[in-house]
Write a protein that holds these residues in place. Structure first.
Motif, PDB file in Angstrom:
ATOM      1  N   ASP A 181     -12.261  18.223 -44.393  1.00 54.97           N
ATOM      2  CA  ASP A 181     -12.784  17.187 -45.281  1.00 54.97           C
ATOM      3  C   ASP A 181     -12.002  15.875 -45.240  1.00 54.97           C
ATOM      4  N   ALA A 182     -11.005  15.783 -44.373  1.00 54.13           N
ATOM      5  CA  ALA A 182     -10.260  14.528 -44.250  1.00 54.13           C
ATOM      6  C   ALA A 182     -11.218  13.443 -43.726  1.00 54.13           C
ATOM      7  N   ASP A 183     -11.048  12.237 -44.219  1.00 51.81           N
ATOM      8  CA  ASP A 183     -11.947  11.141 -43.832  1.00 51.81           C
ATOM      9  C   ASP A 183     -11.802  10.754 -42.378  1.00 51.81           C
ATOM     10  N   GLU A 184     -10.579  10.793 -41.881  1.00 47.38           N
ATOM     11  CA  GLU A 184     -10.346  10.438 -40.488  1.00 47.38           C
ATOM     12  C   GLU A 184      -9.186  11.258 -39.950  1.00 47.38           C
ATOM     13  N   PRO A 185      -9.041  11.289 -38.631  1.00 49.30           N
ATOM     14  CA  PRO A 185      -7.938  12.058 -38.044  1.00 49.30           C
ATOM     15  C   PRO A 185      -6.589  11.641 -38.632  1.00 49.30           C
ATOM     16  N   LEU A 186      -5.714  12.578 -38.737  1.00 44.99           N
ATOM     17  CA  LEU A 186      -4.390  12.331 -39.271  1.00 44.99           C
ATOM     18  C   LEU A 186      -3.676  11.299 -38.405  1.00 44.99           C
ATOM     19  N   GLU A 187      -3.166  10.267 -39.031  1.00 47.51           N
ATOM     20  CA  GLU A 187      -2.434   9.209 -38.326  1.00 47.51           C
ATOM     21  C   GLU A 187      -1.124   9.808 -37.837  1.00 47.51           C
ATOM     22  N   GLY A 188      -0.838   9.664 -36.558  1.00 45.64           N
ATOM     23  CA  GLY A 188       0.387  10.257 -36.006  1.00 45.64           C
ATOM     24  C   GLY A 188       0.319  11.764 -36.088  1.00 45.64           C
ATOM     25  N   ALA A 189      -0.864  12.322 -35.842  1.00 51.20           N
ATOM     26  CA  ALA A 189      -1.081  13.765 -35.950  1.00 51.20           C
ATOM     27  C   ALA A 189      -0.091  14.528 -35.090  1.00 51.20           C
ATOM     28  N   PRO A 190       0.390  15.654 -35.601  1.00 49.57           N
ATOM     29  CA  PRO A 190       1.335  16.455 -34.835  1.00 49.57           C
ATOM     30  C   PRO A 190       0.709  16.947 -33.547  1.00 49.57           C
ATOM     31  N   GLY A 191       1.547  17.152 -32.578  1.00 52.16           N
ATOM     32  CA  GLY A 191       1.038  17.754 -31.352  1.00 52.16           C
ATOM     33  C   GLY A 191       1.332  16.944 -30.191  1.00 52.16           C
TER      34      GLY A 191
END
Length: 191
Positions: A181-191
């Motif tokens: 349900d997050a509006d957009e991809p996580l900024e600085g997403a792990p990985g």
């Protein structure tokens, strides 16, 4: 009429009796190629013994005793170590986006003691296991293009499938919901 002798299949030479030294060599070769737990190595060698026993190339009981000796000696010398194996698997599977449940299940299947698994997860996840679980869920979502990594016009139709995918991967409902349900991809997403 001339008597014919049975020959092995073309291209294969007949195999001799199974020896303790050949089991040791097989164990070393396996450990050179694959990471293994103590129980995993025991299973590999036991399969080799079973095959040789079916082909009548060894005494099953004697050869299984050799397996026990070899595995015990390798464990004492540090060639095979469940703690090191578990730590490496936890680290690589967390980077891949696996949940703690999935990691625990995989390591239990490999014969690793549950206390070693718990310690390895705690060591990798640090102080807050919930944050580590959420980061792993984000990694999986990115890899599988779930939730905010999906095209905007497909998100509503795929929401339940995405939640189910994260649930099947072992993530809790609240973790799956936070990612999907997050509006957009996580900024600085792990990985």
């Amino acid at each position: 009429m001339a008597e014919t002798t049975a020959r092995p299949p073309r291209g294969r030479r007949p195999r001799g009796p199974l020896k303790k030294s050949s089991l040791e060599n097989a164990a070393l070769y396996h450990l050179e190629r694959y990471a293994a737990s103590v129980e995993g190595l025991r299973r590999v060698l036991a399969r080799r013994v079973e095959k040789a026993a079916r082909e009548e190339r060894c005494d099953r009981e004697e050869a299984l005793a050799w397996v026990g000796e070899i595995v015990e000696r390798f464990a004492r010398s540090g060639l095979v170590d469940d703690r090191v194996f578990a730590e490496a698997k936890v680290a690589s599977r967390r980077r891949r986006g696996d949940s703690a449940k999935r990691i625990q299940s995989a390591l239990r299947e490999k014969g690793v003691d549950p206390s070693i698994i718990t310690d390895a997860l705690a060591g990798e996840d640090g102080e807050d296991a919930g944050v580590a679980e959420l980061e792993a869920a984000w990694r999986l979502a990115r890899r599988r293009r779930l939730g905010p990594y999906r095209a905007a016009d497909q998100r509503a139709d795929a929401r339940n499938r995405d939640l189910a995918a994260l649930g099947r991967a072992g993530f809790g409902f609240s973790t799956a919901l936070a990612v999907v349900d997050a509006d957009e991809p996580l900024e600085g997403a792990p990985g």
